[in-house]
Scaffold this motif. Sequence first.
Motif, PDB file in Angstrom:
ATOM      1  N   THR A 142      42.438  25.110  55.142  1.00 22.32           N
ATOM      2  CA  THR A 142      41.070  24.840  54.699  1.00 22.32           C
ATOM      3  C   THR A 142      40.125  25.995  55.026  1.00 22.32           C
ATOM      4  OG1 THR A 142      40.407  23.762  56.781  1.00 22.32           O
ATOM      5  CG2 THR A 142      41.471  22.383  55.119  1.00 22.32           C
ATOM      6  N   LEU A 143      40.592  26.960  55.829  1.00 23.09           N
ATOM      7  CA  LEU A 143      39.733  28.073  56.253  1.00 23.09           C
ATOM      8  C   LEU A 143      39.872  29.298  55.362  1.00 23.09           C
ATOM      9  CD1 LEU A 143      40.341  27.857  60.125  1.00 23.09           C
ATOM     10  CD2 LEU A 143      38.527  26.758  58.786  1.00 23.09           C
ATOM     11  N   VAL A 144      40.853  29.285  54.452  1.00 22.60           N
ATOM     12  CA  VAL A 144      41.048  30.463  53.600  1.00 22.60           C
ATOM     13  C   VAL A 144      39.910  30.577  52.601  1.00 22.60           C
ATOM     14  CG1 VAL A 144      43.545  30.333  53.869  1.00 22.60           C
ATOM     15  CG2 VAL A 144      42.464  29.196  51.923  1.00 22.60           C
ATOM     16  N   GLY A 145      39.697  31.792  52.101  1.00 19.66           N
ATOM     17  CA  GLY A 145      38.613  32.025  51.156  1.00 19.66           C
ATOM     18  C   GLY A 145      39.006  31.674  49.737  1.00 19.66           C
ATOM     19  N   THR A 146      38.571  32.496  48.790  1.00 22.87           N
ATOM     20  CA  THR A 146      38.884  32.272  47.382  1.00 22.87           C
ATOM     21  C   THR A 146      39.477  33.540  46.793  1.00 22.87           C
ATOM     22  OG1 THR A 146      36.637  32.915  46.734  1.00 22.87           O
ATOM     23  CG2 THR A 146      37.029  30.568  47.132  1.00 22.87           C
ATOM     24  N   GLY A 147      40.070  33.407  45.611  1.00 23.54           N
ATOM     25  CA  GLY A 147      40.640  34.559  44.938  1.00 23.54           C
ATOM     26  C   GLY A 147      42.131  34.719  45.193  1.00 23.54           C
ATOM     27  N   HIS A 148      42.700  35.784  44.628  1.00 24.55           N
ATOM     28  CA  HIS A 148      44.140  36.007  44.703  1.00 24.55           C
ATOM     29  C   HIS A 148      44.611  36.243  46.140  1.00 24.55           C
ATOM     30  CE1 HIS A 148      44.971  35.965  40.425  1.00 24.55           C
ATOM     31  NE2 HIS A 148      43.955  36.786  40.217  1.00 24.55           N
ATOM     32  N   LEU A 195      47.658  34.075  48.612  1.00 26.34           N
ATOM     33  CA  LEU A 195      48.756  34.572  49.443  1.00 26.34           C
ATOM     34  C   LEU A 195      48.676  33.983  50.852  1.00 26.34           C
ATOM     35  CD1 LEU A 195      51.169  36.431  49.895  1.00 26.34           C
ATOM     36  CD2 LEU A 195      49.550  38.277  50.429  1.00 26.34           C
ATOM     37  N   THR A 196      47.476  33.975  51.432  1.00 20.64           N
ATOM     38  CA  THR A 196      47.302  33.407  52.775  1.00 20.64           C
ATOM     39  C   THR A 196      47.646  31.924  52.787  1.00 20.64           C
ATOM     40  OG1 THR A 196      45.521  34.990  53.184  1.00 20.64           O
ATOM     41  CG2 THR A 196      45.685  33.123  54.685  1.00 20.64           C
ATOM     42  N   TYR A 197      47.204  31.233  51.755  1.00 22.46           N
ATOM     43  CA  TYR A 197      47.453  29.795  51.655  1.00 22.46           C
ATOM     44  C   TYR A 197      48.954  29.501  51.632  1.00 22.46           C
ATOM     45  CZ  TYR A 197      47.132  25.012  49.817  1.00 22.46           C
ATOM     46  OH  TYR A 197      47.263  23.658  49.638  1.00 22.46           O
ATOM     47  N   THR A 198      49.691  30.248  50.820  1.00 21.44           N
ATOM     48  CA  THR A 198      51.131  29.986  50.701  1.00 21.44           C
ATOM     49  C   THR A 198      51.874  30.318  51.993  1.00 21.44           C
ATOM     50  OG1 THR A 198      51.404  32.177  49.685  1.00 21.44           O
ATOM     51  CG2 THR A 198      51.211  30.282  48.209  1.00 21.44           C
ATOM     52  N   ILE A 199      51.425  31.332  52.723  1.00 18.35           N
ATOM     53  CA  ILE A 199      52.060  31.659  54.012  1.00 18.35           C
ATOM     54  C   ILE A 199      51.866  30.511  54.999  1.00 18.35           C
ATOM     55  CG2 ILE A 199      51.931  33.180  56.028  1.00 18.35           C
ATOM     56  CD1 ILE A 199      51.268  35.475  54.094  1.00 18.35           C
ATOM     57  N   GLU A 204      39.851  27.829  42.588  1.00 21.95           N
ATOM     58  CA  GLU A 204      39.351  28.692  43.667  1.00 21.95           C
ATOM     59  C   GLU A 204      40.245  29.902  43.910  1.00 21.95           C
ATOM     60  OE1 GLU A 204      37.793  26.975  47.194  1.00 21.95           O
ATOM     61  OE2 GLU A 204      37.383  25.057  46.242  1.00 21.95           O
ATOM     62  N   PHE A 205      41.516  29.798  43.537  1.00 17.58           N
ATOM     63  CA  PHE A 205      42.437  30.921  43.732  1.00 17.58           C
ATOM     64  C   PHE A 205      42.739  31.661  42.423  1.00 17.58           C
ATOM     65  CE2 PHE A 205      44.518  28.599  47.567  1.00 17.58           C
ATOM     66  CZ  PHE A 205      43.378  28.835  48.308  1.00 17.58           C
ATOM     67  N   ASP A 206      41.982  31.341  41.358  1.00 16.56           N
ATOM     68  CA  ASP A 206      42.148  32.006  40.069  1.00 16.56           C
ATOM     69  C   ASP A 206      43.595  31.918  39.565  1.00 16.56           C
ATOM     70  OD1 ASP A 206      39.462  32.740  40.062  1.00 16.56           O
ATOM     71  OD2 ASP A 206      39.864  34.646  41.072  1.00 16.56           O
ATOM     72  N   LEU A 207      44.139  30.701  39.564  1.00 16.21           N
ATOM     73  CA  LEU A 207      45.517  30.502  39.123  1.00 16.21           C
ATOM     74  C   LEU A 207      45.614  30.076  37.667  1.00 16.21           C
ATOM     75  CD1 LEU A 207      47.018  28.646  42.235  1.00 16.21           C
ATOM     76  CD2 LEU A 207      46.800  31.101  41.800  1.00 16.21           C
ATOM     77  N   ALA A 208      44.492  30.033  36.974  1.00 18.85           N
ATOM     78  CA  ALA A 208      44.527  29.666  35.562  1.00 18.85           C
ATOM     79  C   ALA A 208      45.398  30.659  34.791  1.00 18.85           C
ATOM     80  CB  ALA A 208      43.108  29.658  34.991  1.00 18.85           C
ATOM     81  N   CYS A 209      46.176  30.135  33.853  1.00 19.56           N
ATOM     82  CA  CYS A 209      47.115  30.924  33.050  1.00 19.56           C
ATOM     83  C   CYS A 209      48.231  31.530  33.888  1.00 19.56           C
ATOM     84  CB  CYS A 209      46.390  32.023  32.266  1.00 19.56           C
ATOM     85  SG  CYS A 209      45.232  31.374  31.057  1.00 19.56           S
ATOM     86  N   HIS A 210      48.375  31.073  35.121  1.00 27.18           N
ATOM     87  CA  HIS A 210      49.497  31.465  35.979  1.00 27.18           C
ATOM     88  C   HIS A 210      50.141  30.190  36.516  1.00 27.18           C
ATOM     89  CE1 HIS A 210      46.959  35.118  36.024  1.00 27.18           C
ATOM     90  NE2 HIS A 210      48.120  35.764  36.112  1.00 27.18           N
ATOM     91  N   GLU A 211      50.673  29.395  35.597  1.00 29.51           N
ATOM     92  CA  GLU A 211      51.229  28.097  35.966  1.00 29.51           C
ATOM     93  C   GLU A 211      52.336  28.233  36.995  1.00 29.51           C
ATOM     94  OE1 GLU A 211      51.390  23.845  35.546  1.00 29.51           O
ATOM     95  OE2 GLU A 211      49.919  25.408  35.091  1.00 29.51           O
TER      96      GLU A 211
END
Length: 524
Positions: free
Chosen positions: A179-185, A189-193, A124-131
């Motif tokens: 659980t309220l954050v959206g998707t994408g890059h 950032l919001t998730y990690t904060i 959901e956060f497009d982290l593929a290939c960004h291990e």
Amino acid sequence: MEMKKVNNIVKVSIEEDLVELVSGFGRFQIWQCLLAIIPVICTALSNTNFVFAAAAINYRCAVPPCEVTNATVATPDWWPTNVSDVRCSRPVYSDNSTCSSSDLDHVEPCDRWIYDTRDSIVNEFDLACHEWKRTLVGTIHNLGVLVSMPLMGYLSDRWGRRKAIILSGLCLATGALKTLVGTGHSAYLTYTIIEFFEAVLVTGTYTTCFVLIVELIGSDKRTIGSAAVGISVAVGELILNLIVWNIPYWRHFLLIVSCPAPLFLAYTYFLEESMRWLLTNGKNEEALILLHRIASWNHFAVSDEAIDEITKESKGAQNIATEKFNIKLLFSSPALLKRVIVCSWWWFTAAFVYYGLMISSVGLPGNKYTNFALSSLATIPGDVIAVITLDRVGRKKTLLGGFVFCGVCCVSSGFIPQEYTTASIAIFLIGKMSISACFNAVYVYTSELVPTSARGSLVGTCSMLARVGTVLAPLTPLLSEWWRSLPTALFGCASLAAAALTLATPETLRRRLPDTVAEATAMS
């Protein structure tokens, strides 16, 4: 402490120490300990959910012109044999209608992926290939833990153990914001904060609850209190494993983990403050009220003369009870400073190895949920062993033996061939059991080596430095790209170094808890 019974009522003489009077394991202490371990269980849910929320998942690059309906992560037949990187490289064909290897034009970086599951934030956060971004979630969480430990230690010394526990418990609700954050890059950032602030506000509960239990139940039951905290952490991890096993989608299980937060509003009525903290901070009236409450629960009475004498002494002789600890006082005592440095390395090693092995458990052969559960269950016999040995062979020997045994297991595991699955898992679990015993012993030993006037702050500071280990632990799987056994080799070397440092501290078995820096220094 000797007590005289008159008509089934305990009469306490003036000479008896008030703190020793209210310590023990009566009905009041049992009830308060049960209240204190519930936040530990809830904190374990919060503190380890990133292992599953940011777990590695299988995926491959998607090539839209060539994909079929319901495509899977398995390498399709049309994938060129000379393009080995199926995750991050996208083959481009000159004729997309055939997708034949003979029509391969060139290869470019992948921008779309097919995942085998939605259970992790990776898709959901497009982290593929960004291990590194995926593992960074655990590192950011543990940076928050690093801040939380001294912060909550300070608050527990300043505001009291009770208020600090209630605050941390209510802040469990912070995790629901993820659980309220959206998707994408941008969502990443919001998730990690939010992950950082959740860790800051919640995880200090570990040390605060432990300090409260230690000050509550008396010197002869400290190991039981430490084991209760350790087992509570394991119970929390097992509960999390059960939740994720049945509800694997990360948004859903994170919401469930946050649900207990409103429960801690009731703690304002049920949880009591530490008697030691009240006396150390000159809150004599509150201490006497608590004394009568404990007497009511545990069925003993305190004579009026004893109360008058205690009140007079607490008002007129504050030289011991009101020592205000500061950093200058720490540096004025070389013995105490050395002790804090040694304890900090113990905590670093215990956290680094414990969480490093926990994170590595989901990468062991077999079902990741089963392996995580086994890893959590292995902590329970470690806690039991610590309870048995701490009071029989002493704090030093228990810690020394635990670190040596863990170090040997971690180092030796690197020489076991990968095909020996059972042997690898067995050595892994023995190492996890050993470091769990060390973690239990470190809690008890450190609390006995530092004074009451700064116990919350110094234990919190040691725990903060331990969290440097938890910050580094999520990054250790990346080291296996250079050498498969490099992570466990690091765990082993750190454990053996910690074992050597145990020789620099005094034994505290059956000694009274020091209340001042002078008393703590005298233990040398």
